[in-house]
Scaffold this motif. Sequence first.
Motif, PDB file in Angstrom:
ATOM      1  N   UNK A   1      -4.738 -12.537  -2.579  1.00 29.80           N
ATOM      2  CA  UNK A   1      -5.986 -12.304  -3.543  1.00 29.80           C
ATOM      3  C   UNK A   1      -7.376 -12.388  -2.607  1.00 29.80           C
ATOM      4  N   UNK A   2      -7.132 -13.202  -1.526  1.00 29.35           N
ATOM      5  CA  UNK A   2      -8.472 -13.326  -0.723  1.00 29.35           C
ATOM      6  C   UNK A   2      -8.429 -12.070   0.192  1.00 29.35           C
ATOM      7  N   UNK A   3      -7.310 -11.583   0.606  1.00 28.34           N
ATOM      8  CA  UNK A   3      -7.508 -10.309   1.377  1.00 28.34           C
ATOM      9  C   UNK A   3      -7.766  -9.176   0.695  1.00 28.34           C
ATOM     10  N   UNK A   4      -7.580  -9.228  -0.718  1.00 27.73           N
ATOM     11  CA  UNK A   4      -7.803  -8.032  -1.494  1.00 27.73           C
ATOM     12  C   UNK A   4      -9.283  -7.967  -1.721  1.00 27.73           C
ATOM     13  N   UNK A   5      -9.960  -9.159  -2.202  1.00 26.67           N
ATOM     14  CA  UNK A   5     -11.302  -9.298  -2.462  1.00 26.67           C
ATOM     15  C   UNK A   5     -11.958  -9.618  -1.270  1.00 26.67           C
ATOM     16  N   UNK A   6     -13.381  -9.029  -1.158  1.00 30.00           N
ATOM     17  CA  UNK A   6     -14.260  -9.486  -0.265  1.00 30.00           C
ATOM     18  C   UNK A   6     -15.798  -9.145  -0.873  1.00 30.00           C
ATOM     19  N   UNK A   7     -16.344 -10.180  -1.113  1.00 31.08           N
ATOM     20  CA  UNK A   7     -17.547 -10.261  -1.931  1.00 31.08           C
ATOM     21  C   UNK A   7     -17.614  -9.583  -3.164  1.00 31.08           C
ATOM     22  N   UNK A   8     -16.553  -9.761  -3.956  1.00 36.32           N
ATOM     23  CA  UNK A   8     -16.506  -9.314  -5.279  1.00 36.32           C
ATOM     24  C   UNK A   8     -16.145  -7.818  -5.195  1.00 36.32           C
ATOM     25  N   UNK A   9     -15.746  -7.218  -4.091  1.00 35.07           N
ATOM     26  CA  UNK A   9     -15.239  -5.860  -4.067  1.00 35.07           C
ATOM     27  C   UNK A   9     -14.004  -5.822  -3.546  1.00 35.07           C
TER      28      UNK A   9
ATOM     29  N   UNK B   1       0.801 -13.470 -15.606  1.00 30.55           N
ATOM     30  CA  UNK B   1       0.319 -13.886 -16.880  1.00 30.55           C
ATOM     31  C   UNK B   1      -0.773 -12.922 -17.669  1.00 30.55           C
ATOM     32  N   UNK B   2      -0.745 -12.947 -18.900  1.00 34.13           N
ATOM     33  CA  UNK B   2      -1.415 -11.974 -19.650  1.00 34.13           C
ATOM     34  C   UNK B   2      -3.050 -12.590 -19.561  1.00 34.13           C
ATOM     35  N   UNK B   3      -3.922 -11.450 -19.577  1.00 35.08           N
ATOM     36  CA  UNK B   3      -5.240 -11.953 -19.350  1.00 35.08           C
ATOM     37  C   UNK B   3      -6.028 -11.369 -20.533  1.00 35.08           C
ATOM     38  N   UNK B   4      -7.408 -11.817 -20.230  1.00 33.84           N
ATOM     39  CA  UNK B   4      -8.285 -11.085 -21.206  1.00 33.84           C
ATOM     40  C   UNK B   4      -8.428  -9.457 -21.230  1.00 33.84           C
ATOM     41  N   UNK B   5      -8.432  -9.160 -22.293  1.00 36.10           N
ATOM     42  CA  UNK B   5      -8.383  -7.783 -22.477  1.00 36.10           C
ATOM     43  C   UNK B   5      -9.798  -6.917 -22.310  1.00 36.10           C
ATOM     44  N   UNK B   6     -10.053  -5.820 -21.905  1.00 35.85           N
ATOM     45  CA  UNK B   6     -11.427  -5.338 -21.884  1.00 35.85           C
ATOM     46  C   UNK B   6     -11.461  -4.097 -20.906  1.00 35.85           C
TER      47      UNK B   6
ATOM     48  N   UNK C   1      -1.215  -6.134 -22.384  1.00 33.07           N
ATOM     49  CA  UNK C   1      -2.088  -6.926 -21.556  1.00 33.07           C
ATOM     50  C   UNK C   1      -1.382  -7.574 -20.242  1.00 33.07           C
ATOM     51  N   UNK C   2      -0.089  -7.392 -20.246  1.00 32.08           N
ATOM     52  CA  UNK C   2       0.740  -7.925 -19.172  1.00 32.08           C
ATOM     53  C   UNK C   2       0.684  -6.892 -17.952  1.00 32.08           C
ATOM     54  N   UNK C   3       0.515  -7.494 -16.752  1.00 32.45           N
ATOM     55  CA  UNK C   3       0.619  -6.568 -15.450  1.00 32.45           C
ATOM     56  C   UNK C   3       1.952  -6.479 -15.043  1.00 32.45           C
ATOM     57  N   UNK C   4       2.332  -5.405 -14.616  1.00 32.88           N
ATOM     58  CA  UNK C   4       3.515  -5.241 -13.867  1.00 32.88           C
ATOM     59  C   UNK C   4       3.534  -5.779 -12.549  1.00 32.88           C
TER      60      UNK C   4
ATOM     61  N   UNK D   1     -12.726  -4.242  -9.072  1.00 32.97           N
ATOM     62  CA  UNK D   1     -13.083  -5.752  -9.017  1.00 32.97           C
ATOM     63  C   UNK D   1     -13.389  -6.552 -10.083  1.00 32.97           C
ATOM     64  N   UNK D   2     -13.508  -5.840 -11.069  1.00 32.98           N
ATOM     65  CA  UNK D   2     -13.645  -6.651 -12.526  1.00 32.98           C
ATOM     66  C   UNK D   2     -12.454  -7.044 -13.011  1.00 32.98           C
ATOM     67  N   UNK D   3     -11.444  -6.197 -12.918  1.00 31.27           N
ATOM     68  CA  UNK D   3      -9.916  -6.620 -13.235  1.00 31.27           C
ATOM     69  C   UNK D   3      -9.376  -7.766 -12.267  1.00 31.27           C
ATOM     70  N   UNK D   4      -9.707  -7.613 -10.961  1.00 27.29           N
ATOM     71  CA  UNK D   4      -9.242  -8.550 -10.026  1.00 27.29           C
ATOM     72  C   UNK D   4     -10.065  -9.911 -10.380  1.00 27.29           C
ATOM     73  N   UNK D   5     -11.212  -9.992 -10.979  1.00 31.77           N
ATOM     74  CA  UNK D   5     -11.887 -11.172 -11.329  1.00 31.77           C
ATOM     75  C   UNK D   5     -11.294 -11.624 -12.544  1.00 31.77           C
ATOM     76  N   UNK D   6     -10.983 -11.008 -13.494  1.00 31.78           N
ATOM     77  CA  UNK D   6     -10.217 -11.277 -14.724  1.00 31.78           C
ATOM     78  C   UNK D   6      -9.004 -12.073 -14.286  1.00 31.78           C
ATOM     79  N   UNK D   7      -8.072 -11.635 -13.324  1.00 24.24           N
ATOM     80  CA  UNK D   7      -6.962 -12.032 -12.817  1.00 24.24           C
ATOM     81  C   UNK D   7      -7.237 -13.290 -12.204  1.00 24.24           C
ATOM     82  N   UNK D   8      -8.270 -13.516 -11.476  1.00 19.87           N
ATOM     83  CA  UNK D   8      -8.562 -14.778 -10.681  1.00 19.87           C
ATOM     84  C   UNK D   8      -8.728 -16.014 -11.818  1.00 19.87           C
ATOM     85  N   UNK D   9      -9.578 -15.489 -12.912  1.00 15.93           N
ATOM     86  CA  UNK D   9      -9.796 -16.642 -14.129  1.00 15.93           C
ATOM     87  C   UNK D   9      -8.582 -16.902 -14.736  1.00 15.93           C
TER      88      UNK D   9
END
Length: 119
Positions: free
Chosen positions: A103-111, A3-8, A27-30, A69-77
């Motif tokens: 998602x959980x395996x990729x992210x650890x403590x926001x990194x 899904x398309x997410x917030x740009x930035x 904004x779509x991810x492949x 990590x910022x892009x990952x957090x936007x995707x999580x939202x």
Amino acid sequence: MVQKQARGQSGTGAGMKSFYAMRRANGDWFAVDDNGHIRMPIFKSSGDAMIARSRDNGMECFRPVAFDACALEQLRKTDGNTASFLVVADPSRKLKHGLHATFTELAVNGRLCKRIPEH
């Protein structure tokens, strides 16, 4: 497509591993269908992403962008913790040969984890 997410712009903090993913101007991810699971390939460099792009005509409208990590957090939202990934170590192989990661395996403590093996 994921899904398309917030740009930035997403910044990378000191000592944080940054990966690259393919994103369209809107904004779509492949993402690819991997035996019924939608997975987003991520790469260790923009050059690796471009090599994979040259081998897959479905990526022609996509460009490599930092997936940190910022892009990952936007995707999580946007999608919750349901996103799945293919960590691509060798862009000359088919994307489905990438390492499956949740998602959980990729992210650890926001990194982002350093999960991409060397060639």
